[in-house]
Design a protein around this motif. Structure first.
Motif, PDB file in Angstrom:
ATOM      1  N   GLU A   1       1.820  42.402  -4.104  1.00  0.00           N
ATOM      2  CA  GLU A   1       2.393  42.826  -2.830  1.00  0.00           C
ATOM      3  C   GLU A   1       3.389  41.783  -2.348  1.00  0.00           C
ATOM      4  O   GLU A   1       3.163  40.575  -2.480  1.00  0.00           O
ATOM      5  CB  GLU A   1       1.275  42.992  -1.804  1.00  0.00           C
ATOM      6  N   LEU A   2       4.495  42.245  -1.794  1.00  0.00           N
ATOM      7  CA  LEU A   2       5.509  41.351  -1.260  1.00  0.00           C
ATOM      8  C   LEU A   2       5.415  41.333   0.256  1.00  0.00           C
ATOM      9  O   LEU A   2       5.719  42.327   0.918  1.00  0.00           O
ATOM     10  CB  LEU A   2       6.909  41.797  -1.696  1.00  0.00           C
ATOM     11  N   VAL A   3       4.969  40.205   0.800  1.00  0.00           N
ATOM     12  CA  VAL A   3       4.837  40.032   2.234  1.00  0.00           C
ATOM     13  C   VAL A   3       5.374  38.656   2.595  1.00  0.00           C
ATOM     14  O   VAL A   3       4.939  37.647   2.037  1.00  0.00           O
ATOM     15  CB  VAL A   3       3.369  40.147   2.701  1.00  0.00           C
ATOM     16  N   GLY A   4       6.331  38.595   3.508  1.00  0.00           N
ATOM     17  CA  GLY A   4       6.865  37.311   3.932  1.00  0.00           C
ATOM     18  C   GLY A   4       8.334  37.415   4.276  1.00  0.00           C
ATOM     19  O   GLY A   4       8.867  38.505   4.507  1.00  0.00           O
ATOM     20  N   PHE A   5       8.986  36.262   4.302  1.00  0.00           N
ATOM     21  CA  PHE A   5      10.407  36.185   4.634  1.00  0.00           C
ATOM     22  C   PHE A   5      11.184  35.558   3.485  1.00  0.00           C
ATOM     23  O   PHE A   5      10.726  34.589   2.884  1.00  0.00           O
ATOM     24  CB  PHE A   5      10.636  35.325   5.885  1.00  0.00           C
ATOM     25  N   VAL A   6      12.337  36.121   3.207  1.00  0.00           N
ATOM     26  CA  VAL A   6      13.296  35.472   2.325  1.00  0.00           C
ATOM     27  C   VAL A   6      14.528  35.157   3.168  1.00  0.00           C
ATOM     28  O   VAL A   6      15.028  36.016   3.901  1.00  0.00           O
ATOM     29  CB  VAL A   6      13.648  36.350   1.104  1.00  0.00           C
ATOM     30  N   VAL A   7      14.970  33.907   3.087  1.00  0.00           N
ATOM     31  CA  VAL A   7      16.125  33.472   3.874  1.00  0.00           C
ATOM     32  C   VAL A   7      17.370  33.607   2.993  1.00  0.00           C
ATOM     33  O   VAL A   7      17.494  32.921   1.986  1.00  0.00           O
ATOM     34  CB  VAL A   7      15.974  32.019   4.350  1.00  0.00           C
ATOM     35  N   ILE A   8      18.245  34.504   3.389  1.00  0.00           N
ATOM     36  CA  ILE A   8      19.428  34.811   2.582  1.00  0.00           C
ATOM     37  C   ILE A   8      20.662  34.173   3.204  1.00  0.00           C
ATOM     38  O   ILE A   8      20.834  34.190   4.422  1.00  0.00           O
ATOM     39  CB  ILE A   8      19.606  36.335   2.449  1.00  0.00           C
TER      40      ILE A   8
ATOM     41  N   ARG B   1      20.427  46.108  -0.023  1.00  0.00           N
ATOM     42  CA  ARG B   1      20.362  45.508  -1.363  1.00  0.00           C
ATOM     43  C   ARG B   1      18.970  44.983  -1.670  1.00  0.00           C
ATOM     44  O   ARG B   1      18.461  45.136  -2.780  1.00  0.00           O
ATOM     45  CB  ARG B   1      21.391  44.384  -1.485  1.00  0.00           C
ATOM     46  N   VAL B   2      18.345  44.352  -0.673  1.00  0.00           N
ATOM     47  CA  VAL B   2      16.982  43.870  -0.878  1.00  0.00           C
ATOM     48  C   VAL B   2      16.039  45.039  -1.099  1.00  0.00           C
ATOM     49  O   VAL B   2      15.155  45.000  -1.970  1.00  0.00           O
ATOM     50  CB  VAL B   2      16.525  43.025   0.330  1.00  0.00           C
TER      51      VAL B   2
ATOM     52  N   LEU C   1      22.760  35.767  -1.812  1.00  0.00           N
ATOM     53  CA  LEU C   1      22.358  37.145  -2.106  1.00  0.00           C
ATOM     54  C   LEU C   1      22.557  37.472  -3.576  1.00  0.00           C
ATOM     55  O   LEU C   1      21.715  38.145  -4.192  1.00  0.00           O
ATOM     56  CB  LEU C   1      23.167  38.110  -1.229  1.00  0.00           C
ATOM     57  N   ALA C   2      23.637  36.978  -4.173  1.00  0.00           N
ATOM     58  CA  ALA C   2      23.921  37.282  -5.583  1.00  0.00           C
ATOM     59  C   ALA C   2      22.871  36.713  -6.526  1.00  0.00           C
ATOM     60  O   ALA C   2      22.726  37.185  -7.662  1.00  0.00           O
ATOM     61  CB  ALA C   2      25.307  36.738  -5.961  1.00  0.00           C
ATOM     62  N   ALA C   3      22.124  35.686  -6.065  1.00  0.00           N
ATOM     63  CA  ALA C   3      21.104  35.076  -6.924  1.00  0.00           C
ATOM     64  C   ALA C   3      19.823  35.902  -6.992  1.00  0.00           C
ATOM     65  O   ALA C   3      18.988  35.681  -7.868  1.00  0.00           O
ATOM     66  CB  ALA C   3      20.786  33.668  -6.423  1.00  0.00           C
TER      67      ALA C   3
ATOM     68  N   VAL D   1      12.556  37.334  -8.996  1.00  0.00           N
ATOM     69  CA  VAL D   1      13.329  36.223  -8.435  1.00  0.00           C
ATOM     70  C   VAL D   1      13.162  36.178  -6.928  1.00  0.00           C
ATOM     71  O   VAL D   1      12.974  35.104  -6.332  1.00  0.00           O
ATOM     72  CB  VAL D   1      14.820  36.344  -8.817  1.00  0.00           C
ATOM     73  N   LEU D   2      13.212  37.338  -6.297  1.00  0.00           N
ATOM     74  CA  LEU D   2      13.031  37.388  -4.849  1.00  0.00           C
ATOM     75  C   LEU D   2      11.667  36.836  -4.463  1.00  0.00           C
ATOM     76  O   LEU D   2      11.551  36.073  -3.492  1.00  0.00           O
ATOM     77  CB  LEU D   2      13.206  38.819  -4.356  1.00  0.00           C
ATOM     78  N   ALA D   3      10.628  37.195  -5.223  1.00  0.00           N
ATOM     79  CA  ALA D   3       9.273  36.739  -4.912  1.00  0.00           C
ATOM     80  C   ALA D   3       9.170  35.217  -4.956  1.00  0.00           C
ATOM     81  O   ALA D   3       8.386  34.619  -4.202  1.00  0.00           O
ATOM     82  CB  ALA D   3       8.280  37.372  -5.879  1.00  0.00           C
ATOM     83  N   GLN D   4       9.963  34.584  -5.804  1.00  0.00           N
ATOM     84  CA  GLN D   4       9.935  33.127  -5.913  1.00  0.00           C
ATOM     85  C   GLN D   4      10.459  32.446  -4.646  1.00  0.00           C
ATOM     86  O   GLN D   4      10.131  31.299  -4.369  1.00  0.00           O
ATOM     87  CB  GLN D   4      10.766  32.677  -7.115  1.00  0.00           C
ATOM     88  N   HIS D   5      11.287  33.160  -3.907  1.00  0.00           N
ATOM     89  CA  HIS D   5      11.890  32.593  -2.693  1.00  0.00           C
ATOM     90  C   HIS D   5      11.197  33.061  -1.422  1.00  0.00           C
ATOM     91  O   HIS D   5      11.660  32.761  -0.321  1.00  0.00           O
ATOM     92  CB  HIS D   5      13.375  32.966  -2.633  1.00  0.00           C
TER      93      HIS D   5
END
Length: 295
Positions: free
Chosen positions: A3-10, A24-25, A211-213, A219-223
């Protein structure tokens, strides 16, 4: 699938709306995952855009009043319809030979509590319509000045015709309008030529990922940052099993410290389970996260 729960700072690039970034996310994580952003950036602006995933979207409202930081380039001598570089020129004027002291004296007028007239091209409502929609249709839009607070306004550079400033402020401040008004006060007009947001509450540019990364879900989950990152200024109440169960059922509890009027409740495993408000000697849940949030 985790499950993906949290914040990603873009680190939002120029040319995209905040909604574009969320879209895009959403394509990366799938339509079943809730996605939302905390704090709209204009398309031309870059920098910090916190994006919440899953039940962390329920914490976005906690960032509405968060302090925000910006670095902006105020270009003197040209006024535009939108108060930034996206608009059409309205008027041009020769830029006077200004000293640092003269610029600082003007900036001092815009520090602290001020009245600011929002840009005509803004998302504010006028007679049930967005101001920008009326302005684009050729209607004259004049919005009433509003009280706002500029916590910090620092001159970073003066390289004619550009004045580079650092701003820290609360909600409601338009940096475009600030640039416009600085130009007016300097007697030559101005617009906001560039803007980068450096932080939103606890979310900083140093944490931001381009965003391009974000090439895929993994990859998103890592951030991904824990949901409680949005609540770093809230004191913690670590509950035992009995009180955690009560809170998860929406029941008030009696607890000691902290002495603040709000707190975030964590279960014995350290997971965020609720936001609490003090009601006399009790803590009342105002937002409950079923089962707790992942670290």
């Amino acid at each position: 699938m985790a499950e993906l729960v949290g914040f990603v700072v873009i680190d939002k690039p120029a040319g995209l709306t905040s909604h574009d970034v969320v879209a895009r996310v959403r394509r990366l994580v799938g339509r079943l995952v809730k996605v939302g952003h905390a704090g709209t950036l204009d398309p031309a602006a870059t920098g910090v855009l916190p994006v919440a995933l899953g039940s962390a979207t329920r914490l976005i409202d906690q960032l509405v009043d968060a302090r925000k930081g910006y670095v902006g380039v105020v270009r003197l001598g040209v006024q535009t319809t939108t108060d930034d570089a996206e608009g059409e020129p309205l008027a041009t004027c020769a830029v006077p030979s200004l000293t640092i002291a003269e610029i600082e004296a003007v900036l001092d007028r815009f520090r602290g509590d001020i009245l600011q007239q929002p840009p005509a091209f803004s998302a504010l409502h006028v007679d049930g319509q967005r101001a920008y929609a009326l302005a684009r249709a050729g209607n004259e839009v004049t919005l009433a000045p509003r009280p706002v607070r500029v916590e910090r306004l620092e001159l970073l550079a003066w390289t004619p015709p550009d004045v580079t400033i650092a701003v820290e402020c609360g909600k409601g401040v338009y940096i475009r309008a600030l640039a416009r008004d600085i130009g007016t006060a300097l007697g030559c007009g101005a617009h906001l030529a560039a803007l980068q947001r450096t932080f939103v509450g606890p979310f900083r540019l140093e944490q931001a990922v381009p965003l391009a990364a974000l090439t895929d879900r993994a990859v998103l989950a890592q951030h991904l940052l824990p949901p409680e990152t949005a609540l770093l200024d809230w004191p913690i109440l670590l509950l035992d099993e009995a009180d955690a169960r009560r809170v998860l059922h929406g029941m008030a509890i009696f607890a000691g410290q902290p002495t603040a009027d709000r707190a975030r409740a964590h279960d014995p495993a350290g997971r965020l389970i609720a936001l609490l408000r003090r009601d006399g000697e009790r803590w009342q849940p105002v937002k409950v996260f079923s089962g707790g949030e992942r670290e």
